[in-house]
Design a protein around this motif. Structure first.
Motif, PDB file in Angstrom:
ATOM      1  N   THR A   1       0.836  -1.204   0.000  1.00 47.03           N
ATOM      2  CA  THR A   1       0.000   0.000   0.000  1.00 47.03           C
ATOM      3  C   THR A   1       0.867   1.249   0.000  1.00 47.03           C
ATOM      4  OG1 THR A   1      -1.583  -1.244   1.308  1.00 47.03           O
ATOM      5  CG2 THR A   1      -1.945   1.114   1.148  1.00 47.03           C
ATOM      6  N   PHE A   2       1.948   1.200   0.789  1.00 47.83           N
ATOM      7  CA  PHE A   2       2.852   2.352   0.810  1.00 47.83           C
ATOM      8  C   PHE A   2       3.414   2.610  -0.586  1.00 47.83           C
ATOM      9  CE2 PHE A   2       7.107   4.093   0.897  1.00 47.83           C
ATOM     10  CZ  PHE A   2       6.879   5.307   1.544  1.00 47.83           C
ATOM     11  N   CYS A   3       3.863   1.541  -1.243  1.00 52.01           N
ATOM     12  CA  CYS A   3       4.441   1.707  -2.587  1.00 52.01           C
ATOM     13  C   CYS A   3       3.450   2.385  -3.527  1.00 52.01           C
ATOM     14  CB  CYS A   3       4.804   0.340  -3.177  1.00 52.01           C
ATOM     15  SG  CYS A   3       6.318  -0.312  -2.512  1.00 52.01           S
ATOM     16  N   LEU A   4       2.227   1.875  -3.536  1.00 55.05           N
ATOM     17  CA  LEU A   4       1.249   2.428  -4.468  1.00 55.05           C
ATOM     18  C   LEU A   4       0.888   3.862  -4.101  1.00 55.05           C
ATOM     19  CD1 LEU A   4      -0.944  -0.754  -4.917  1.00 55.05           C
ATOM     20  CD2 LEU A   4       0.598   0.267  -6.577  1.00 55.05           C
ATOM     21  N   SER A   5       0.721   4.124  -2.811  1.00 56.27           N
ATOM     22  CA  SER A   5       0.417   5.491  -2.384  1.00 56.27           C
ATOM     23  C   SER A   5       1.564   6.415  -2.744  1.00 56.27           C
ATOM     24  CB  SER A   5       0.200   5.557  -0.868  1.00 56.27           C
ATOM     25  OG  SER A   5      -0.822   4.704  -0.477  1.00 56.27           O
ATOM     26  N   PHE A   6       2.781   5.914  -2.570  1.00 55.94           N
ATOM     27  CA  PHE A   6       3.946   6.739  -2.871  1.00 55.94           C
ATOM     28  C   PHE A   6       4.003   7.088  -4.354  1.00 55.94           C
ATOM     29  CE2 PHE A   6       8.292   6.870  -4.486  1.00 55.94           C
ATOM     30  CZ  PHE A   6       8.704   8.050  -3.895  1.00 55.94           C
ATOM     31  N   VAL A   7       3.756   6.100  -5.204  1.00 50.08           N
ATOM     32  CA  VAL A   7       3.789   6.358  -6.641  1.00 50.08           C
ATOM     33  C   VAL A   7       2.759   7.419  -7.008  1.00 50.08           C
ATOM     34  CG1 VAL A   7       3.276   5.346  -8.887  1.00 50.08           C
ATOM     35  CG2 VAL A   7       4.738   4.134  -7.273  1.00 50.08           C
ATOM     36  N   LEU A   8       1.570   7.291  -6.423  1.00 50.42           N
ATOM     37  CA  LEU A   8       0.525   8.284  -6.679  1.00 50.42           C
ATOM     38  C   LEU A   8       0.986   9.674  -6.265  1.00 50.42           C
ATOM     39  CD1 LEU A   8      -2.931   6.829  -5.635  1.00 50.42           C
ATOM     40  CD2 LEU A   8      -2.086   7.412  -7.901  1.00 50.42           C
ATOM     41  N   ALA A   9       1.577   9.738  -5.056  1.00 47.93           N
ATOM     42  CA  ALA A   9       1.944  11.044  -4.519  1.00 47.93           C
ATOM     43  C   ALA A   9       3.164  11.617  -5.238  1.00 47.93           C
ATOM     44  CB  ALA A   9       2.212  10.923  -3.018  1.00 47.93           C
ATOM     45  N   PHE A  10       4.086  10.739  -5.631  1.00 53.46           N
ATOM     46  CA  PHE A  10       5.325  11.221  -6.236  1.00 53.46           C
ATOM     47  C   PHE A  10       5.072  11.844  -7.599  1.00 53.46           C
ATOM     48  CE2 PHE A  10       9.514  10.805  -8.290  1.00 53.46           C
ATOM     49  CZ  PHE A  10      10.302  11.374  -7.293  1.00 53.46           C
ATOM     50  N   SER A  11       4.032  11.358  -8.285  1.00 53.30           N
ATOM     51  CA  SER A  11       3.767  11.925  -9.602  1.00 53.30           C
ATOM     52  C   SER A  11       2.789  13.098  -9.519  1.00 53.30           C
ATOM     53  CB  SER A  11       3.236  10.838 -10.536  1.00 53.30           C
ATOM     54  OG  SER A  11       2.199  10.144  -9.902  1.00 53.30           O
ATOM     55  N   VAL A  12       2.657  13.673  -8.309  1.00 52.28           N
ATOM     56  CA  VAL A  12       1.735  14.792  -8.129  1.00 52.28           C
ATOM     57  C   VAL A  12       2.004  15.879  -9.166  1.00 52.28           C
ATOM     58  CG1 VAL A  12       3.270  15.784  -6.407  1.00 52.28           C
ATOM     59  CG2 VAL A  12       0.919  16.535  -6.503  1.00 52.28           C
TER      60      VAL A  12
ATOM     61  N   ALA B   1       8.117  26.417  -3.513  1.00 49.66           N
ATOM     62  CA  ALA B   1       8.096  25.333  -2.528  1.00 49.66           C
ATOM     63  C   ALA B   1       7.545  24.029  -3.069  1.00 49.66           C
ATOM     64  CB  ALA B   1       7.273  25.768  -1.306  1.00 49.66           C
ATOM     65  N   THR B   2       6.687  24.081  -4.083  1.00 46.05           N
ATOM     66  CA  THR B   2       6.195  22.811  -4.633  1.00 46.05           C
ATOM     67  C   THR B   2       6.577  22.679  -6.112  1.00 46.05           C
ATOM     68  OG1 THR B   2       4.021  23.636  -5.299  1.00 46.05           O
ATOM     69  CG2 THR B   2       4.246  22.868  -3.029  1.00 46.05           C
ATOM     70  N   HIS B   3       7.775  23.073  -6.418  1.00 44.81           N
ATOM     71  CA  HIS B   3       8.312  22.856  -7.770  1.00 44.81           C
ATOM     72  C   HIS B   3       8.697  21.385  -7.873  1.00 44.81           C
ATOM     73  CE1 HIS B   3      11.663  22.997 -10.841  1.00 44.81           C
ATOM     74  NE2 HIS B   3      10.626  23.500 -11.503  1.00 44.81           N
ATOM     75  N   VAL B   4       7.663  20.535  -8.062  1.00 45.07           N
ATOM     76  CA  VAL B   4       7.926  19.096  -8.044  1.00 45.07           C
ATOM     77  C   VAL B   4       8.491  18.648  -9.378  1.00 45.07           C
ATOM     78  CG1 VAL B   4       6.187  18.592  -6.299  1.00 45.07           C
ATOM     79  CG2 VAL B   4       5.546  18.624  -8.719  1.00 45.07           C
ATOM     80  N   ILE B   5       8.969  17.426  -9.400  1.00 40.67           N
ATOM     81  CA  ILE B   5       9.712  16.948 -10.566  1.00 40.67           C
ATOM     82  C   ILE B   5       8.823  16.849 -11.801  1.00 40.67           C
ATOM     83  CG2 ILE B   5       9.426  14.488 -10.003  1.00 40.67           C
ATOM     84  CD1 ILE B   5      12.440  14.230 -10.879  1.00 40.67           C
ATOM     85  N   SER B   6       7.530  16.543 -11.621  1.00 46.77           N
ATOM     86  CA  SER B   6       6.675  16.460 -12.807  1.00 46.77           C
ATOM     87  C   SER B   6       6.445  17.857 -13.395  1.00 46.77           C
ATOM     88  CB  SER B   6       5.345  15.784 -12.478  1.00 46.77           C
ATOM     89  OG  SER B   6       4.717  16.463 -11.422  1.00 46.77           O
ATOM     90  N   ILE B   7       6.444  18.874 -12.552  1.00 46.27           N
ATOM     91  CA  ILE B   7       6.345  20.245 -13.081  1.00 46.27           C
ATOM     92  C   ILE B   7       7.603  20.592 -13.863  1.00 46.27           C
ATOM     93  CG2 ILE B   7       6.313  22.687 -12.409  1.00 46.27           C
ATOM     94  CD1 ILE B   7       4.285  22.027 -10.316  1.00 46.27           C
ATOM     95  N   ALA B   8       8.751  20.162 -13.340  1.00 45.33           N
ATOM     96  CA  ALA B   8      10.009  20.416 -14.047  1.00 45.33           C
ATOM     97  C   ALA B   8       9.987  19.776 -15.432  1.00 45.33           C
ATOM     98  CB  ALA B   8      11.187  19.890 -13.224  1.00 45.33           C
ATOM     99  N   ALA B   9       9.481  18.527 -15.491  1.00 46.26           N
ATOM    100  CA  ALA B   9       9.432  17.827 -16.776  1.00 46.26           C
ATOM    101  C   ALA B   9       8.461  18.533 -17.707  1.00 46.26           C
ATOM    102  CB  ALA B   9       9.005  16.367 -16.558  1.00 46.26           C
TER     103      ALA B   9
END
Lengths: 305, 363
Positions: free
Chosen positions: A226-237, A250-258
């Motif tokens: 469950t942690f893995c799946l939740s993490f994947v969801l959250a990491f691609s925010v 503060a929320t310049h996340v990696i998907s925004i960078a891409a």
């Protein structure tokens, strides 16, 4: 009159027919059921992935195959997006898992209103990020209900800033991620035979020891998953980092960078490189969690589930 | 052997309702320390409910449970000190045999050294020394049941309860484990309450039997009492009186009663106050003999013959249409006429209309 049944010629003694030997290894006509899925994977995942991978090694502005990666890691602003995303994704995933466990634990078994409560807990999954973001702005914004109440009650003198920063995104990840974690953990819990806890009780274990020694160890492989799946969801925010976050700070996340590289600067090669870095990080985290999980008990949990 | 820690375990009017259903009604029962009690009945009779109430896994709807002068029905299961063996064993799948058995001692904070010693002893008692390091999934059903028993007795509970512990085992293993349980009881003298639907198991293991039906006690007695003198037609049916033939009462003379009409007349012993009217004659299949002479002669037509080695088990039918079961060494074939006889002392006569007056007889 009856016709003689058609007799198939038996192969040599001691040697089963080829079809039987293949079936023994799980090879039979039902394998065709896999075809649509495999096709889908090839066309929509594997091909774009490999295409993106090679694209990331062909930088738009030259400088060798690894130029994009070098740029990413040498630019503190870009490089920093990894830390920002992890700092959002890991706490949000952990929070969702940790909060789900006691609720799901308490909600096992039957009681009046269970269906209603489950529905309420799960509804946010249907909302979609944009709706959630709007709700958060309404509720937690500078002029939102919460701040109005807090100011009117003189609990704070200035409205508290809860959106357009780290917390806005964090709340959004919790609202959309929690139902998901809760449902998964509930189903893992229902797979644990309730008589195990009863047995532990008759042996003198109070509720904490029953949870600690019986339920938790049997549940932890499920928690890891469950942690893995939740993490994947959250990491691609992505959308909530834009809408309720601070996308250039503060929320310049990696998907925004891409996204920024590919669709604002039109450097697809760089965008691909960032996506690849993102995938690699997720794989590393999942790898670590699954390695840890592989060292725990993974057999039957005695339940019917 | 009796337990020095208490002398009597008492159920007083224990009642348990599920919604509107009464699963257990007003159970009164005293169990002496060291006794082996079997609760016997068909599924849904309330026997497991009684056990769960005793172990603290189900709250009572009424009544109380006492260990001497200490009332225990309000205590949570972890403070009752009752060792329980579950039907599905309920072994902790993520713990080795040693840790499963040691769990109760760990919870009681028994010092490590003493705990290890007691675990070894319990494992030796159930003869699992070679398997201490294995996990439950690596054990056979019989071995798992031994672990479950060791786990329950290692805490030296004043009372051990067992919920159909043998019903998941095959026939051969069941016999072995039955002996094993009896042996352990003789060796340790632990007060045991044993739930089963198998009358043979109950008769062979218990010092006293409690026969339940629809949540009510039908009879309490030693195996011999219950086997030879069933209190009512229900208990009789459970104790192997497979032939329960309903007939009108034609004559009575104290305990001697004659029932019947038409093609069959049976003389037997009344087991209860007989209202005039209809009665049930209860006869064991093995008490019927194929013979042209003797007491209580009647004829049946053979319908089904089962081979049982030396004997055959036969289902015949009376002219009135009721089935009659008997055993014989004579070779019979379907369609044969079989002349049967049964000694009057082997026929028990009960009132036809169930258990009304009988609950009192049982109490």
């Amino acid at each position: 009159m009856t016709t003689a049944p058609s007799v198939t010629v038996l192969p040599g003694r001691g040697k089963a027919s080829l079809r039987h030997r293949l079936a023994e290894r799980g090879i039979d006509r039902s394998l065709a059921l896999l075809a649509p899925g495999v096709l889908f994977m090839l066309l929509l995942f594997l091909y774009p992935f490999l295409y993106g991978l090679q694209l990331s090694f062909s930088p738009q502005h030259g400088g060798g195959a690894l130029a994009n990666y070098r740029t990413f890691f040498s630019d503190p602003y870009l490089r920093g997006s990894i830390g920002i995303t992890l700092w959002l994704g890991i706490p949000a995933a952990l929070f969702n898992v940790v909060v789900s466990v006691p609720i799901a634990y308490k909600m096992r078994g039957r009681f009046r209103g269970k269906r209603l409560l489950t529905t309420l807990l799960v509804v946010p999954i249907t909302l979609g990020t944009v709706l959630t973001a709007e709700g958060l702005l309404e509720f937690l914004g500078q002029a939102g209900w919460l701040n109005k109440i807090l100011v009117d009650l003189h609990l704070v003198s200035q409205p508290v800033r809860l959106v357009h920063n780290y917390w806005g995104v964090f709340f959004s990840l919790v609202i959309t991620g929690f139902p998901f974690a809760f449902l998964l953990i509930s189903s893992y819990l229902s797979g644990i035979d309730p008589s195990l806890e009863r047995a532990a009780a008759t042996l003198g274990a109070g509720w904490w020891h029953r949870f600690r020694h019986i339920t938790l160890p049997l549940l932890s492989p499920g928690l890891a998953m469950t942690f893995c799946l939740s993490f994947v969801l959250a990491f691609s925010v992505f959308p909530s980092a834009q809408l309720v976050g601070d996308p250039s700070g503060a929320t310049h996340v990696i998907s925004i960078a891409a996204y920024h590289a590919a669709f604002e600067q039109y450097d697809y090669s760089m965008g691909s490189a960032i996506s690849m870095i993102m995938a690699a990080i997720m794989l590393v985290i999942i790898g670590v969690v699954l390695f840890w999980r592989s060292r725990m008990y993974r057999g039957s949990t005695g339940g019917k589930g | 052997m009796s337990d020095p820690r208490f002398s009597t375990l008492r159920f007083e009017g224990v009642t348990r309702r599920f919604g509107g259903q009464t699963a257990l009604a007003d159970l009164d029962l005293s169990i002496h320390a060291g006794e082996f009690i079997a609760l016997l009945g068909a599924s849904g009779c309330g026997k497991s409910t009684a056990l769960n109430c005793l172990a603290g896994l189900l709250p009572l709807s009424g009544g109380s449970i006492w260990l001497d002068e200490r009332r225990i029905d309000g205590l949570p299961p972890e403070r009752r000190d009752i060792g329980m063996v579950f039907q599905n064993y309920a072994l902790f799948p993520h713990m080795s045999v040693r840790r499963n058995v040691g769990f109760g001692l760990q919870m009681r904070k028994v010092p490590k050294k003493e705990a290890a010693h007691r675990v070894d002893e319990a494992i030796r008692l159930v003869q699992l020394e070679e398997h201490v390091a294995k996990f439950p999934a690596q054990l056979s059903g019989g071995q798992q049941q031994r672990v479950a028993i060791a786990r329950a007795i290692v805490i030296r509970p004043p009372v051990v309860v067992m919920d159909e512990p043998l019903s998941n085992l095959d026939a051969k293993l069941r016999l072995e484990m039955r002996m094993e349980i009896r042996r352990l009881h003789q060796a340790l003298g632990l007060t045991t309450v044993y739930v089963t639907h198998d009358q043979e198991e109950a008769l062979s293991l218990a010092d006293r039997l409690v026969v339940l039906r629809d949540g009510r006690v039908q009879q309490v007695g030693t195996p011999e009492d219950v086997y030879c003198q069933p209190a009512n037609r229900y208990v009789a049916g459970f104790m192997g009186y497979r032939n329960l033939i309903e007939l009108p009462v034609s004559r009575r003379d104290g305990e001697r009663v004659t029932v019947g009409g038409g093609s069959i007349q049976l003389e037997g012993t009344a087991r209860d106050d007989l209202p005039s009217g209809r009665a049930v004659a209860a006869i064991r299949p093995e008490d019927l003999v194929v013979s042209e002479t003797g007491e209580n002669r009647f004829d049946v037509v053979v319908e089904v013959v089962e081979y049982h080695g030396r004997e055959q088990s036969v289902q015949g039918r009376l002219p009135s249409g009721e089935p009659v079961y008997f055993r014989t060494e004579a070779r019979l074939a379907p369609g044969d006429r079989a002349p049967l006889a049964v000694a009057a002392g082997r026929v028990l006569i009960y009132p036809a209309d169930g258990a009304g007056a009988l609950a009192e007889a049982a109490a």
